[in-house]
Design a protein around this motif. Structure first.
Motif, PDB file in Angstrom:
ATOM      1  N   LEU A   1       6.977  15.991  -2.653  1.00 51.20           N
ATOM      2  CA  LEU A   1       6.304  15.328  -2.358  1.00 51.20           C
ATOM      3  C   LEU A   1       6.684  13.992  -1.196  1.00 51.20           C
ATOM      4  CD1 LEU A   1       4.507  15.025  -5.458  1.00 51.20           C
ATOM      5  CD2 LEU A   1       3.699  15.992  -3.724  1.00 51.20           C
ATOM      6  N   SER A   2       5.841  13.228  -0.633  1.00 54.69           N
ATOM      7  CA  SER A   2       6.152  11.806  -0.033  1.00 54.69           C
ATOM      8  C   SER A   2       4.778  10.999  -0.672  1.00 54.69           C
ATOM      9  CB  SER A   2       5.942  11.931   1.778  1.00 54.69           C
ATOM     10  OG  SER A   2       6.879  11.194   2.383  1.00 54.69           O
ATOM     11  N   CYS A   3       5.807   9.657  -0.190  1.00 54.75           N
ATOM     12  CA  CYS A   3       5.122   8.536  -0.567  1.00 54.75           C
ATOM     13  C   CYS A   3       5.380   7.291   0.514  1.00 54.75           C
ATOM     14  CB  CYS A   3       5.293   7.577  -1.740  1.00 54.75           C
ATOM     15  SG  CYS A   3       4.649   6.210  -1.832  1.00 54.75           S
ATOM     16  N   ALA A   4       4.484   7.148   1.516  1.00 61.60           N
ATOM     17  CA  ALA A   4       4.839   6.448   2.247  1.00 61.60           C
ATOM     18  C   ALA A   4       4.529   5.180   2.234  1.00 61.60           C
ATOM     19  CB  ALA A   4       4.340   6.551   3.548  1.00 61.60           C
ATOM     20  N   ALA A   5       5.255   3.734   2.358  1.00 54.55           N
ATOM     21  CA  ALA A   5       5.479   2.679   2.020  1.00 54.55           C
ATOM     22  C   ALA A   5       4.400   1.540   3.265  1.00 54.55           C
ATOM     23  CB  ALA A   5       6.315   2.048   0.884  1.00 54.55           C
ATOM     24  N   SER A   6       3.311   0.629   2.948  1.00 51.72           N
ATOM     25  CA  SER A   6       3.504  -0.616   4.354  1.00 51.72           C
ATOM     26  C   SER A   6       4.062  -1.536   4.383  1.00 51.72           C
ATOM     27  CB  SER A   6       1.905  -0.643   3.443  1.00 51.72           C
ATOM     28  OG  SER A   6       2.063  -1.843   3.071  1.00 51.72           O
ATOM     29  N   ARG A   7       5.076  -1.240   3.240  1.00 52.81           N
ATOM     30  CA  ARG A   7       6.760  -2.115   4.454  1.00 52.81           C
ATOM     31  C   ARG A   7       7.964  -1.711   3.258  1.00 52.81           C
ATOM     32  NH1 ARG A   7       5.022  -7.449  -0.204  1.00 52.81           N
ATOM     33  NH2 ARG A   7       5.708  -6.248  -2.336  1.00 52.81           N
TER      34      ARG A   7
ATOM     35  N   VAL B   1       1.942  -3.726  -9.974  1.00 51.34           N
ATOM     36  CA  VAL B   1       2.755  -2.578  -9.967  1.00 51.34           C
ATOM     37  C   VAL B   1       1.340  -1.874  -9.098  1.00 51.34           C
ATOM     38  CG1 VAL B   1       2.403  -0.182 -11.397  1.00 51.34           C
ATOM     39  CG2 VAL B   1       3.076  -2.794 -12.439  1.00 51.34           C
ATOM     40  N   TYR B   2       1.686  -0.958  -8.048  1.00 47.84           N
ATOM     41  CA  TYR B   2       1.076  -1.088  -7.031  1.00 47.84           C
ATOM     42  C   TYR B   2       0.669   1.148  -7.629  1.00 47.84           C
ATOM     43  CZ  TYR B   2       2.371  -4.823  -4.741  1.00 47.84           C
ATOM     44  OH  TYR B   2       1.667  -6.386  -4.379  1.00 47.84           O
ATOM     45  N   TRP B   3      -0.239   1.530  -7.266  1.00 47.85           N
ATOM     46  CA  TRP B   3      -0.083   3.470  -6.904  1.00 47.85           C
ATOM     47  C   TRP B   3      -0.941   3.597  -5.855  1.00 47.85           C
ATOM     48  CZ3 TRP B   3       1.461   5.513 -11.544  1.00 47.85           C
ATOM     49  CH2 TRP B   3       1.365   4.574 -12.629  1.00 47.85           C
ATOM     50  N   GLY B   4      -0.491   4.725  -5.294  1.00 48.39           N
ATOM     51  CA  GLY B   4      -1.228   5.489  -4.517  1.00 48.39           C
ATOM     52  C   GLY B   4      -1.969   6.394  -5.158  1.00 48.39           C
ATOM     53  N   GLN B   5      -3.011   7.063  -4.065  1.00 47.68           N
ATOM     54  CA  GLN B   5      -3.550   7.228  -4.433  1.00 47.68           C
ATOM     55  C   GLN B   5      -3.712   8.914  -4.791  1.00 47.68           C
ATOM     56  OE1 GLN B   5      -2.243   7.954  -1.910  1.00 47.68           O
ATOM     57  NE2 GLN B   5      -3.181  10.181  -0.503  1.00 47.68           N
ATOM     58  N   GLY B   6      -3.064   9.398  -5.281  1.00 48.11           N
ATOM     59  CA  GLY B   6      -2.804  10.283  -5.533  1.00 48.11           C
ATOM     60  C   GLY B   6      -2.600  12.169  -5.163  1.00 48.11           C
ATOM     61  N   THR B   7      -1.724  12.940  -5.394  1.00 48.95           N
ATOM     62  CA  THR B   7      -2.224  14.004  -4.277  1.00 48.95           C
ATOM     63  C   THR B   7      -1.593  14.837  -5.466  1.00 48.95           C
ATOM     64  OG1 THR B   7      -0.795  15.550  -2.611  1.00 48.95           O
ATOM     65  CG2 THR B   7       1.035  14.543  -3.876  1.00 48.95           C
TER      66      THR B   7
ATOM     67  N   GLN C   1       1.021  -0.931   0.013  1.00 48.72           N
ATOM     68  CA  GLN C   1       0.010  -0.268  -0.041  1.00 48.72           C
ATOM     69  C   GLN C   1       0.951   1.402   0.315  1.00 48.72           C
ATOM     70  OE1 GLN C   1      -2.810   0.431   3.637  1.00 48.72           O
ATOM     71  NE2 GLN C   1      -4.063   1.710   2.522  1.00 48.72           N
ATOM     72  N   LEU C   2       0.532   2.179  -0.866  1.00 46.15           N
ATOM     73  CA  LEU C   2       0.770   3.639  -0.992  1.00 46.15           C
ATOM     74  C   LEU C   2       0.426   4.847  -0.359  1.00 46.15           C
ATOM     75  CD1 LEU C   2       2.988   3.059  -4.524  1.00 46.15           C
ATOM     76  CD2 LEU C   2       4.025   1.964  -2.226  1.00 46.15           C
ATOM     77  N   GLN C   3       0.899   5.796   0.256  1.00 46.93           N
ATOM     78  CA  GLN C   3       0.201   6.209   0.754  1.00 46.93           C
ATOM     79  C   GLN C   3       1.193   8.357  -0.025  1.00 46.93           C
ATOM     80  OE1 GLN C   3      -3.018   6.615   1.990  1.00 46.93           O
ATOM     81  NE2 GLN C   3      -3.123   8.943   2.391  1.00 46.93           N
ATOM     82  N   ALA C   4       0.072   8.912  -0.957  1.00 45.93           N
ATOM     83  CA  ALA C   4       1.041   9.636  -1.235  1.00 45.93           C
ATOM     84  C   ALA C   4       0.439  11.281  -0.324  1.00 45.93           C
ATOM     85  CB  ALA C   4       0.865  10.117  -2.560  1.00 45.93           C
ATOM     86  N   SER C   5       1.419  11.541  -0.284  1.00 51.40           N
ATOM     87  CA  SER C   5       1.224  13.186   0.370  1.00 51.40           C
ATOM     88  C   SER C   5       1.808  14.261   0.291  1.00 51.40           C
ATOM     89  CB  SER C   5       0.923  13.576   2.251  1.00 51.40           C
ATOM     90  OG  SER C   5       2.490  13.116   2.514  1.00 51.40           O
ATOM     91  N   GLY C   6       1.269  15.728   0.499  1.00 48.24           N
ATOM     92  CA  GLY C   6       1.983  16.700   0.283  1.00 48.24           C
ATOM     93  C   GLY C   6       2.028  17.622  -1.188  1.00 48.24           C
TER      94      GLY C   6
END
Length: 118
Positions: free
Chosen positions: A18-24, A106-112, A1-6
């Motif tokens: 921008l920052s992308c936090a990964a669950s692992r 391929v995994y994608w974050g939710q977009g910022t 899981q990827l969480q984008a922010s910023g």
């Protein structure tokens, strides 16, 4: 899981990070990077970094954007400087696994959203 922010609104010439936090661990991925999308256009590649640290930048952002990794926080960051209105778009974090048995995920974050005003 990827969480984008910023993302946010910035004037031309300004900067955003921008920052992308990964669950692992980010090093479980072969490649991580960023894409962006403008309504009506296809999602386009911005920058990528391999597990080994090799980076590739789109020509349009070379010299202005810098990708970095924070292994302790499992994040991949994108420092964007000298922004211009053409950089406006939704930025997506992306991660690609190693190819195993011919298969690759391929995994994608939710977009910022990044908006650069002129």
């Amino acid at each position: 899981q990827l969480q984008a922010s910023g993302g946010g609104l910035v004037q031309a010439g300004g900067s955003l990070r921008l920052s992308c936090a990964a669950s692992r661990s980010i090093f479980t991925m072969a490649v991580m990077g960023w894409y962006r999308e403008v309504p009506g256009n296809e999602r386009e590649f911005v920058v990528g970094v391999t597990r080994g640290g090799s980076t590739t930048y789109a020509d349009s952002v070379k010299g202005r954007f810098t990708i970095s990794r924070d292994a302790a926080k499992n994040t991949v960051n994108l420092q964007m400087n000298s922004l211009n209105p053409e950089d406006t778009g939704v930025y997506y974090c992306n991660a690609v696994t190693d190819e195993v048995g011919g298969l690759q995920s391929v995994y994608w974050g939710q977009g910022t959203l990044v908006t650069v005003s002129s």
